[in-house]
Structures are given as structure tokens and as C-alpha cells.
Design a protein around this motif. Sequence first.
Motif, mmCIF file in Angstrom:
data_model
loop_
_atom_site.group_PDB
_atom_site.id
_atom_site.type_symbol
_atom_site.label_atom_id
_atom_site.label_comp_id
_atom_site.label_asym_id
_atom_site.label_seq_id
_atom_site.Cartn_x
_atom_site.Cartn_y
_atom_site.Cartn_z
ATOM 1 N N TRP A 97 8.856 3.535 -6.139
ATOM 2 C CA TRP A 97 7.974 3.040 -5.124
ATOM 3 C C TRP A 97 7.489 4.234 -3.812
ATOM 4 N N GLY A 98 8.010 5.399 -4.164
ATOM 5 C CA GLY A 98 7.702 6.368 -3.424
ATOM 6 C C GLY A 98 8.527 6.611 -2.104
ATOM 7 N N ILE A 99 9.491 5.739 -1.804
ATOM 8 C CA ILE A 99 10.326 5.878 -0.830
ATOM 9 C C ILE A 99 11.112 7.115 -0.787
ATOM 10 N N ARG A 100 11.339 7.819 0.332
ATOM 11 C CA ARG A 100 12.104 9.113 0.327
ATOM 12 C C ARG A 100 13.500 9.300 0.474
ATOM 13 N N VAL A 101 13.841 8.433 1.572
ATOM 14 C CA VAL A 101 15.380 8.054 1.818
ATOM 15 C C VAL A 101 15.712 6.624 1.843
ATOM 16 N N LEU A 102 16.762 6.405 1.334
ATOM 17 C CA LEU A 102 17.452 4.781 1.407
ATOM 18 C C LEU A 102 18.922 5.165 1.869
ATOM 19 N N THR A 103 19.264 4.806 2.808
ATOM 20 C CA THR A 103 20.273 4.578 3.424
ATOM 21 C C THR A 103 21.150 3.183 3.662
ATOM 22 N N VAL A 104 22.197 3.308 2.816
ATOM 23 C CA VAL A 104 22.894 1.828 2.681
ATOM 24 C C VAL A 104 24.281 1.922 3.225
ATOM 25 N N PHE A 105 24.399 0.700 3.974
ATOM 26 C CA PHE A 105 25.970 0.363 4.464
ATOM 27 C C PHE A 105 26.951 -0.046 3.755
ATOM 28 N N ARG A 165 13.615 13.557 -5.384
ATOM 29 C CA ARG A 165 12.829 12.689 -5.465
ATOM 30 C C ARG A 165 13.178 11.322 -4.510
ATOM 31 N N LEU A 166 14.532 11.261 -4.328
ATOM 32 C CA LEU A 166 14.992 10.074 -3.422
ATOM 33 C C LEU A 166 16.299 10.694 -2.845
ATOM 34 N N GLN A 167 16.516 10.589 -1.590
ATOM 35 C CA GLN A 167 17.701 10.828 -1.059
ATOM 36 C C GLN A 167 18.658 9.484 -1.003
ATOM 37 N N LEU A 168 19.674 9.280 -1.590
ATOM 38 C CA LEU A 168 20.506 8.196 -1.315
ATOM 39 C C LEU A 168 21.560 8.357 -0.445
ATOM 40 N N ILE A 169 21.563 7.878 0.947
ATOM 41 C CA ILE A 169 22.683 8.147 1.930
ATOM 42 C C ILE A 169 23.635 6.953 1.734
ATOM 43 N N VAL A 170 24.823 6.959 1.553
ATOM 44 C CA VAL A 170 25.548 5.846 1.412
ATOM 45 C C VAL A 170 26.708 5.912 2.771
ATOM 46 N N ALA A 171 26.948 4.836 3.486
ATOM 47 C CA ALA A 171 27.772 4.879 4.548
ATOM 48 C C ALA A 171 28.942 4.076 4.219
ATOM 49 N N VAL A 172 29.987 4.945 4.211
ATOM 50 C CA VAL A 172 31.298 4.524 3.723
ATOM 51 C C VAL A 172 32.291 4.902 4.889
ATOM 52 N N SER A 173 33.157 3.978 5.363
ATOM 53 C CA SER A 173 34.099 4.264 6.529
ATOM 54 C C SER A 173 33.177 4.633 7.664
ATOM 55 N N TYR A 174 31.979 3.956 7.934
ATOM 56 C CA TYR A 174 30.893 4.559 8.798
ATOM 57 C C TYR A 174 30.906 3.477 10.038
ATOM 58 N N SER A 175 30.799 4.122 11.367
ATOM 59 C CA SER A 175 30.699 3.284 12.415
ATOM 60 C C SER A 175 29.568 4.002 13.405
ATOM 61 N N GLY A 176 28.548 3.133 13.942
ATOM 62 C CA GLY A 176 27.568 3.866 14.780
ATOM 63 C C GLY A 176 28.177 4.560 15.985
ATOM 64 N N LYS A 177 29.090 3.783 16.611
ATOM 65 C CA LYS A 177 29.944 4.314 17.824
ATOM 66 C C LYS A 177 30.771 5.508 17.561
ATOM 67 N N ARG A 208 0.688 -1.325 0.098
ATOM 68 C CA ARG A 208 -0.038 0.035 0.011
ATOM 69 C C ARG A 208 0.822 1.182 -0.025
ATOM 70 N N ARG A 209 0.718 2.169 -1.006
ATOM 71 C CA ARG A 209 1.439 3.364 -1.198
ATOM 72 C C ARG A 209 1.409 4.363 0.191
ATOM 73 N N GLU A 210 0.340 4.388 0.650
ATOM 74 C CA GLU A 210 -0.038 5.367 1.800
ATOM 75 C C GLU A 210 0.883 4.610 2.966
ATOM 76 N N ALA A 211 1.247 3.499 2.973
ATOM 77 C CA ALA A 211 1.782 2.988 4.345
ATOM 78 C C ALA A 211 3.234 2.637 4.035
ATOM 79 N N MET A 212 3.959 3.335 2.909
ATOM 80 C CA MET A 212 5.243 2.916 2.597
ATOM 81 C C MET A 212 6.014 3.573 3.476
ATOM 82 N N PRO A 213 7.197 2.790 4.079
ATOM 83 C CA PRO A 213 8.094 3.506 4.948
ATOM 84 C C PRO A 213 8.619 4.677 4.136
#
Length: 301
Positions: free
Chosen positions: A111-119, A187-199, A64-69
Amino acid sequence: MLSLRWFPIPVQLSSQSSSIHPKPQLRVSSSLHNAAATALRQEVKECLNDGFAPGEEALPAGLRREAMPRHVAVIMDGNVRWARRRGLPSGAGHQAGARALRELVDLSRKWGIRVLTVFAFSYDNWVRPKMEVEFLMSLFEGVIKSEINNLAREGIRISVIGDSSKLPDSLQKLISDAQEKTKDNFRLQLIVAVSYSGKYDVVQACKSISQKVKDGLIQVEDIDESVIEQELETKCTELPYPDLLIRTSGELRVSNFLLWQLAYTELFFVPALWPDFGKAEFAEALISFQQRLRRYGRRDL
């Protein structure tokens, strides 16, 4: 059907609705050839009738498009195992993984997702064999060079997070140029995590806040969640908290990824190795998300 994003003509889309996916109003230049104009208007008409905007596409059954993350994060795991199972060098797995990422970006946009973050590369991955690390750095550069114009044309904004100080100078320059070239896309923000650490992300935020306290810019009692959020690497987006995290390859952990930002994120673990993760697997993850009830600590009566 024609694709608006590839149509080299003067087209303006304006929204006159306050809904999540407003219906665009189409105005086509009078200089456009009649046949092309007719075809373009037909595409927009079909899109609006189906309930999605030009550049998007109909969703798979069950979604369902209205329930898309709004924000989806992905730990892309399993490239090397994918290659080894096929008797291929690890580099072949990483190349296949890059192709899988390109498909995921396309699907997210349509599919209408606004932000995609990839590790893409963990700070912890610097301990891997030198040859593999150098191959990955070269692959990153090659992907940026080959894809940046297409991504820009598709309305995709590129953001890169992580400790860039260890990246090759040439890669740092490419990243900077890509972010500048696409900074106004929406239209879409693609966030690429490179040399990334949550800590690392939390530590660098704490250091920045401490320096501001030391300089008298803020007081200790002013520090709250919003202040910390503004210092995290994900300050590059208006939607810093993923709604859904997907991890491939069957591993059941978050591996030092977006530790602060994942506080209320829905998790989905899939056994498929990353190069095998495609449209069907993505749809399955999104359907699972849409079936969950997100309470954020509240209790439903």
C-alpha cells in the motif's frame, strides 16, 4: 497476475518523475522468454494504469494513495488474551501475533507505506514470567531465521531499536546479521522495538549529548530538537516521527512507546486483539487517519 518481486529475471525500474509515487520505466532483458516478457510488461502496464508502482496493489475502497501516512507505528497488544479466550497457552497467542505482523508488513509494503514501527517487546516486559520471556526470545529468533530471506527479497529493510544488552547473545547476532543483510533495501523499513522504553530512549539520548558537551564536541546552547532527534533510537530512519499510531486490544494508552516521537502523531485505538487485526482493521485505521486535519499548532482561517 505475475508478481515482480518473485520474478527471477533481470528487470530494471527507473524513475523519471518527481511525484510522490513516480511512474517507473520498464526495461526487460532481451534474453527473457517472449511469453514471460509479455506477461511482465502487462503487469507493469496494469500497475501504471491503476496509479501504483510494481510491487504495490490497488487500495481498498475509501483509501487514497496520495494521503497515505509515510510512517505507521503499532502497539501489538492482546496476544495472551486472544489465546486465553480460546483455551490455548499464551505461546499460541504470540505465534498468532507473529502471523498477524507478517500480514501487516505485506500490506504496508503493497500500500506504499514507507516505515512501519512495531512494539514487539517492552523493556518493562522483562518482569513477566521467565517461561513467557524465554518463549518470546525463542520466537523472535525463529521468526528472523524463517523470514529474513523473504523480507530481503521483498526489498524490506530491518532495523531493531531498544536496549539489546539483555537479549540472548544468539538473538543479538541474528539481529545484527538481519540489519546488515537488508541495509540497502528501500521498499519498506520495518523497525522492531525490542526491549524498548520511551523513557530509556530519551535518557540515553540525554547521556550521549551530555558526553558530547563534556568532550567539547558541542556547546550547551547548541542543543535543540534536531540534536536530540539525532541521538534517539529512531535515528535509524529518515522518518522518525510516526504519522499514525495504532493500538490494538482496546487499551487507551501509549505504554512508554516512542514518547518523544509521538508528539504530533494521530492516534487510533481498536478493540480487536492483535492476532485478529487484519486487512479490514488496518484499512479502517488508515481511512480514519486520512479524514483528519493535521494542523501542527496552526489555526486554519
